[in-house]
Write a protein that holds these residues in place. Structure first.
Motif, PDB file in Angstrom:
ATOM      1  N   GLY A  81      26.525  26.031 -13.177  1.00  0.00           N
ATOM      2  CA  GLY A  81      26.081  24.766 -13.758  1.00  0.00           C
ATOM      3  C   GLY A  81      24.815  24.197 -13.150  1.00  0.00           C
ATOM      4  O   GLY A  81      24.433  23.063 -13.482  1.00  0.00           O
ATOM      5  N   TYR A  82      24.145  24.957 -12.265  1.00  0.00           N
ATOM      6  CA  TYR A  82      22.930  24.444 -11.625  1.00  0.00           C
ATOM      7  C   TYR A  82      21.764  24.494 -12.602  1.00  0.00           C
ATOM      8  O   TYR A  82      21.573  25.464 -13.320  1.00  0.00           O
ATOM      9  CB  TYR A  82      22.596  25.268 -10.380  1.00  0.00           C
ATOM     10  CG  TYR A  82      21.239  24.968  -9.798  1.00  0.00           C
ATOM     11  CD1 TYR A  82      21.022  23.822  -9.053  1.00  0.00           C
ATOM     12  CD2 TYR A  82      20.166  25.841 -10.015  1.00  0.00           C
ATOM     13  CE1 TYR A  82      19.782  23.549  -8.520  1.00  0.00           C
ATOM     14  CE2 TYR A  82      18.927  25.570  -9.488  1.00  0.00           C
ATOM     15  CZ  TYR A  82      18.736  24.414  -8.733  1.00  0.00           C
ATOM     16  OH  TYR A  82      17.501  24.148  -8.217  1.00  0.00           O
ATOM     17  N   ALA A  83      20.982  23.428 -12.619  1.00  0.00           N
ATOM     18  CA  ALA A  83      19.786  23.355 -13.452  1.00  0.00           C
ATOM     19  C   ALA A  83      18.653  22.813 -12.607  1.00  0.00           C
ATOM     20  O   ALA A  83      18.816  21.792 -11.924  1.00  0.00           O
ATOM     21  CB  ALA A  83      20.013  22.458 -14.656  1.00  0.00           C
ATOM     22  N   PRO A  84      17.491  23.459 -12.589  1.00  0.00           N
ATOM     23  CA  PRO A  84      16.361  22.951 -11.804  1.00  0.00           C
ATOM     24  C   PRO A  84      15.962  21.544 -12.225  1.00  0.00           C
ATOM     25  O   PRO A  84      16.063  21.164 -13.396  1.00  0.00           O
ATOM     26  CB  PRO A  84      15.246  23.966 -12.102  1.00  0.00           C
ATOM     27  CG  PRO A  84      15.962  25.200 -12.532  1.00  0.00           C
ATOM     28  CD  PRO A  84      17.188  24.739 -13.246  1.00  0.00           C
ATOM     29  N   ARG A  85      15.494  20.784 -11.268  1.00  0.00           N
ATOM     30  CA  ARG A  85      15.147  19.381 -11.524  1.00  0.00           C
ATOM     31  C   ARG A  85      14.026  19.257 -12.555  1.00  0.00           C
ATOM     32  O   ARG A  85      14.077  18.406 -13.452  1.00  0.00           O
ATOM     33  CB  ARG A  85      14.730  18.718 -10.219  1.00  0.00           C
ATOM     34  CG  ARG A  85      14.409  17.243 -10.325  1.00  0.00           C
ATOM     35  CD  ARG A  85      14.035  16.677  -8.972  1.00  0.00           C
ATOM     36  NE  ARG A  85      12.780  17.229  -8.504  1.00  0.00           N
ATOM     37  CZ  ARG A  85      11.592  16.655  -8.733  1.00  0.00           C
ATOM     38  NH1 ARG A  85      11.527  15.532  -9.426  1.00  0.00           N
ATOM     39  NH2 ARG A  85      10.486  17.192  -8.259  1.00  0.00           N
ATOM     40  N   LEU A  86      13.024  20.115 -12.446  1.00  0.00           N
ATOM     41  CA  LEU A  86      11.894  20.026 -13.359  1.00  0.00           C
ATOM     42  C   LEU A  86      12.277  20.454 -14.780  1.00  0.00           C
ATOM     43  O   LEU A  86      11.735  19.909 -15.754  1.00  0.00           O
ATOM     44  CB  LEU A  86      10.747  20.891 -12.833  1.00  0.00           C
ATOM     45  CG  LEU A  86       9.373  20.628 -13.447  1.00  0.00           C
ATOM     46  CD1 LEU A  86       8.942  19.200 -13.190  1.00  0.00           C
ATOM     47  CD2 LEU A  86       8.340  21.589 -12.891  1.00  0.00           C
TER      48      LEU A  86
ATOM     49  N   GLY B 292       9.328  33.477  -3.485  1.00  0.00           N
ATOM     50  CA  GLY B 292      10.757  33.745  -3.456  1.00  0.00           C
ATOM     51  C   GLY B 292      11.138  35.022  -4.168  1.00  0.00           C
ATOM     52  O   GLY B 292      12.303  35.231  -4.497  1.00  0.00           O
ATOM     53  N   GLN B 293      10.166  35.890  -4.398  1.00  0.00           N
ATOM     54  CA  GLN B 293      10.389  37.151  -5.107  1.00  0.00           C
ATOM     55  C   GLN B 293       9.392  38.181  -4.584  1.00  0.00           C
ATOM     56  O   GLN B 293       8.233  37.860  -4.321  1.00  0.00           O
ATOM     57  CB  GLN B 293      10.207  36.942  -6.611  1.00  0.00           C
ATOM     58  CG  GLN B 293      10.405  38.182  -7.457  1.00  0.00           C
ATOM     59  CD  GLN B 293      10.327  37.867  -8.941  1.00  0.00           C
ATOM     60  OE1 GLN B 293      10.985  36.966  -9.435  1.00  0.00           O
ATOM     61  NE2 GLN B 293       9.492  38.606  -9.646  1.00  0.00           N
ATOM     62  N   ARG B 294       9.863  39.418  -4.438  1.00  0.00           N
ATOM     63  CA  ARG B 294       9.011  40.468  -3.894  1.00  0.00           C
ATOM     64  C   ARG B 294       7.894  40.819  -4.873  1.00  0.00           C
ATOM     65  O   ARG B 294       8.147  41.193  -6.024  1.00  0.00           O
ATOM     66  CB  ARG B 294       9.844  41.715  -3.604  1.00  0.00           C
ATOM     67  CG  ARG B 294       9.092  42.817  -2.870  1.00  0.00           C
ATOM     68  CD  ARG B 294       8.835  42.442  -1.437  1.00  0.00           C
ATOM     69  NE  ARG B 294       8.176  43.512  -0.695  1.00  0.00           N
ATOM     70  CZ  ARG B 294       7.800  43.406   0.579  1.00  0.00           C
ATOM     71  NH1 ARG B 294       8.035  42.291   1.244  1.00  0.00           N
ATOM     72  NH2 ARG B 294       7.227  44.426   1.188  1.00  0.00           N
TER      73      ARG B 294
ATOM     74  N   MET C  66      10.914  30.294 -11.653  1.00  0.00           N
ATOM     75  CA  MET C  66       9.692  29.727 -12.217  1.00  0.00           C
ATOM     76  C   MET C  66       9.710  28.209 -12.104  1.00  0.00           C
ATOM     77  O   MET C  66       8.729  27.581 -11.660  1.00  0.00           O
ATOM     78  CB  MET C  66       9.545  30.156 -13.673  1.00  0.00           C
ATOM     79  CG  MET C  66       8.383  29.535 -14.410  1.00  0.00           C
ATOM     80  SD  MET C  66       8.435  29.858 -16.186  1.00  0.00           S
ATOM     81  CE  MET C  66       9.873  28.866 -16.661  1.00  0.00           C
ATOM     82  N   TRP C  67      10.827  27.589 -12.510  1.00  0.00           N
ATOM     83  CA  TRP C  67      10.913  26.130 -12.460  1.00  0.00           C
ATOM     84  C   TRP C  67      10.894  25.623 -11.027  1.00  0.00           C
ATOM     85  O   TRP C  67      10.280  24.593 -10.737  1.00  0.00           O
ATOM     86  CB  TRP C  67      12.182  25.666 -13.174  1.00  0.00           C
ATOM     87  CG  TRP C  67      12.152  25.848 -14.652  1.00  0.00           C
ATOM     88  CD1 TRP C  67      12.859  26.748 -15.397  1.00  0.00           C
ATOM     89  CD2 TRP C  67      11.363  25.101 -15.587  1.00  0.00           C
ATOM     90  NE1 TRP C  67      12.562  26.615 -16.728  1.00  0.00           N
ATOM     91  CE2 TRP C  67      11.652  25.615 -16.880  1.00  0.00           C
ATOM     92  CE3 TRP C  67      10.450  24.057 -15.466  1.00  0.00           C
ATOM     93  CZ2 TRP C  67      11.059  25.115 -18.025  1.00  0.00           C
ATOM     94  CZ3 TRP C  67       9.852  23.556 -16.617  1.00  0.00           C
ATOM     95  CH2 TRP C  67      10.158  24.076 -17.879  1.00  0.00           C
ATOM     96  N   GLU C  68      11.548  26.327 -10.113  1.00  0.00           N
ATOM     97  CA  GLU C  68      11.556  25.904  -8.719  1.00  0.00           C
ATOM     98  C   GLU C  68      10.157  25.996  -8.097  1.00  0.00           C
ATOM     99  O   GLU C  68       9.736  25.108  -7.347  1.00  0.00           O
ATOM    100  CB  GLU C  68      12.549  26.751  -7.913  1.00  0.00           C
ATOM    101  CG  GLU C  68      14.016  26.522  -8.278  1.00  0.00           C
ATOM    102  CD  GLU C  68      14.504  25.160  -7.863  1.00  0.00           C
ATOM    103  OE1 GLU C  68      13.788  24.462  -7.108  1.00  0.00           O
ATOM    104  OE2 GLU C  68      15.601  24.766  -8.285  1.00  0.00           O
ATOM    105  N   PHE C  69       9.437  27.074  -8.389  1.00  0.00           N
ATOM    106  CA  PHE C  69       8.078  27.197  -7.864  1.00  0.00           C
ATOM    107  C   PHE C  69       7.178  26.120  -8.452  1.00  0.00           C
ATOM    108  O   PHE C  69       6.346  25.527  -7.730  1.00  0.00           O
ATOM    109  CB  PHE C  69       7.511  28.582  -8.174  1.00  0.00           C
ATOM    110  CG  PHE C  69       6.056  28.726  -7.825  1.00  0.00           C
ATOM    111  CD1 PHE C  69       5.674  28.991  -6.513  1.00  0.00           C
ATOM    112  CD2 PHE C  69       5.066  28.581  -8.792  1.00  0.00           C
ATOM    113  CE1 PHE C  69       4.337  29.114  -6.175  1.00  0.00           C
ATOM    114  CE2 PHE C  69       3.731  28.698  -8.458  1.00  0.00           C
ATOM    115  CZ  PHE C  69       3.366  28.967  -7.158  1.00  0.00           C
ATOM    116  N   MET C  70       7.305  25.859  -9.731  1.00  0.00           N
ATOM    117  CA  MET C  70       6.494  24.829 -10.369  1.00  0.00           C
ATOM    118  C   MET C  70       6.738  23.474  -9.724  1.00  0.00           C
ATOM    119  O   MET C  70       5.796  22.694  -9.488  1.00  0.00           O
ATOM    120  CB  MET C  70       6.817  24.775 -11.866  1.00  0.00           C
ATOM    121  CG  MET C  70       6.002  23.781 -12.666  1.00  0.00           C
ATOM    122  SD  MET C  70       4.294  24.310 -12.857  1.00  0.00           S
ATOM    123  CE  MET C  70       3.657  23.030 -13.923  1.00  0.00           C
TER     124      MET C  70
END
Length: 245
Positions: A64-69, A127-129, A161-165
């Motif tokens: 159920g986790y959703a990025p804030r952005l 956060g990714q190789r 993607m959303w977390e990096f943004m």
């Protein structure tokens, strides 16, 4: 006595005699294997069976986790874009599709250690190789041959993607020295935006004490917008601080 004469000592180690009958015996082999005749290849198959390795602990995303952005995009940005451009279908609303980060490391031709440092630092940022990029042709003036590693790149989608943004617009950009806003002339005409970063030390994931030299990179935001105007409103709604002309 018969068992000791037929089996070598190394092969007999670990066997446990279960019971003796008139015509044979039952032996429990390592791993729970049972056999009526301990001289068959069953024992050796049991010895050659690889042991299962303990699985590495994985940090799974909570249910159920959703990025804030992303939540901000669905609740605030989408209604504004619909009203601004008169879009009725929710699937036609411009959205962020992926983020591509490219880091050029031309100095790696002379010192390959620079490439290793760049890959590790970009992996910490994204956060990714990342994948290593190689030259497509030879250029004698730069002492470059085809196939030599000259950079690295990573493509982010989904939650990463959303977390990096979110980290990029909230933490990294405010740390840029003499920042006067992102330029509005860096769109490619098809709704994609590329921003150049001169110093990767603006990211808090980088330890300044372990960096030998600052590295630059290009961050490309790929959207589904039909034109640059829609992409501008989309990125501005996501928090990108564009310069006011």
């Amino acid at each position: 006595i018969f068992l000791w004469r037929q089996l070598p000592l190394a092969a007999f180690a670990g066997l446990r005699l279960r019971s003796l009958d008139e015509g044979g015996c039952t032996v429990i082999l390592p791993g729970g294997w049972r056999t009526q005749n301990p001289f068959r290849s069953t024992y050796f198959a049991a010895q050659a069976k690889p042991q299962a390795k303990a699985a590495a602990p994985s940090r799974a995303t909570p249910a159920g986790y959703a990025p804030r952005l992303r939540t901000q995009y669905m609740e605030d940005v989408v209604p504004k874009l619909k009203k601004e451009f008169g879009i009725e279908n929710g699937m036609a609303v411009p959205r962020l599709e992926k983020i591509v980060i490219n880091m050029g490391l031309g100095e790696a031709i002379q010192n390959i250690k620079i490439l290793d440092d760049g890959v590790n630092e970009l992996a910490a940022i994204a956060g990714q190789r990342p994948s290593v990029r190689r030259s497509r042709k030879s250029i004698a003036q730069f002492k470059l041959r085809e196939g030599m590693p000259i950079g690295c790149s990573v493509t982010l989608r989904g939650i990463r993607m959303w977390e990096f943004m979110d980290r990029f617009v909230s933490i990294a950009l405010p740390r840029v020295r003499d920042f006067r806003g992102a330029p509005t002339k860096s769109f490619d005409g098809r709704g994609n935006y590329t921003m150049g970063i001169r110093d990767h030390l603006i990211f808090q994931e980088i330890d300044m004490n372990k960096v030998e030299r600052p590295k630059g990179m290009n961050v490309t935001f790929v959207t589904t917008a039909e034109n640059d105007e829609q992409a501008l409103h989309l990125l501005r709604g996501l928090g990108v601080p564009f310069a006011r002309n």
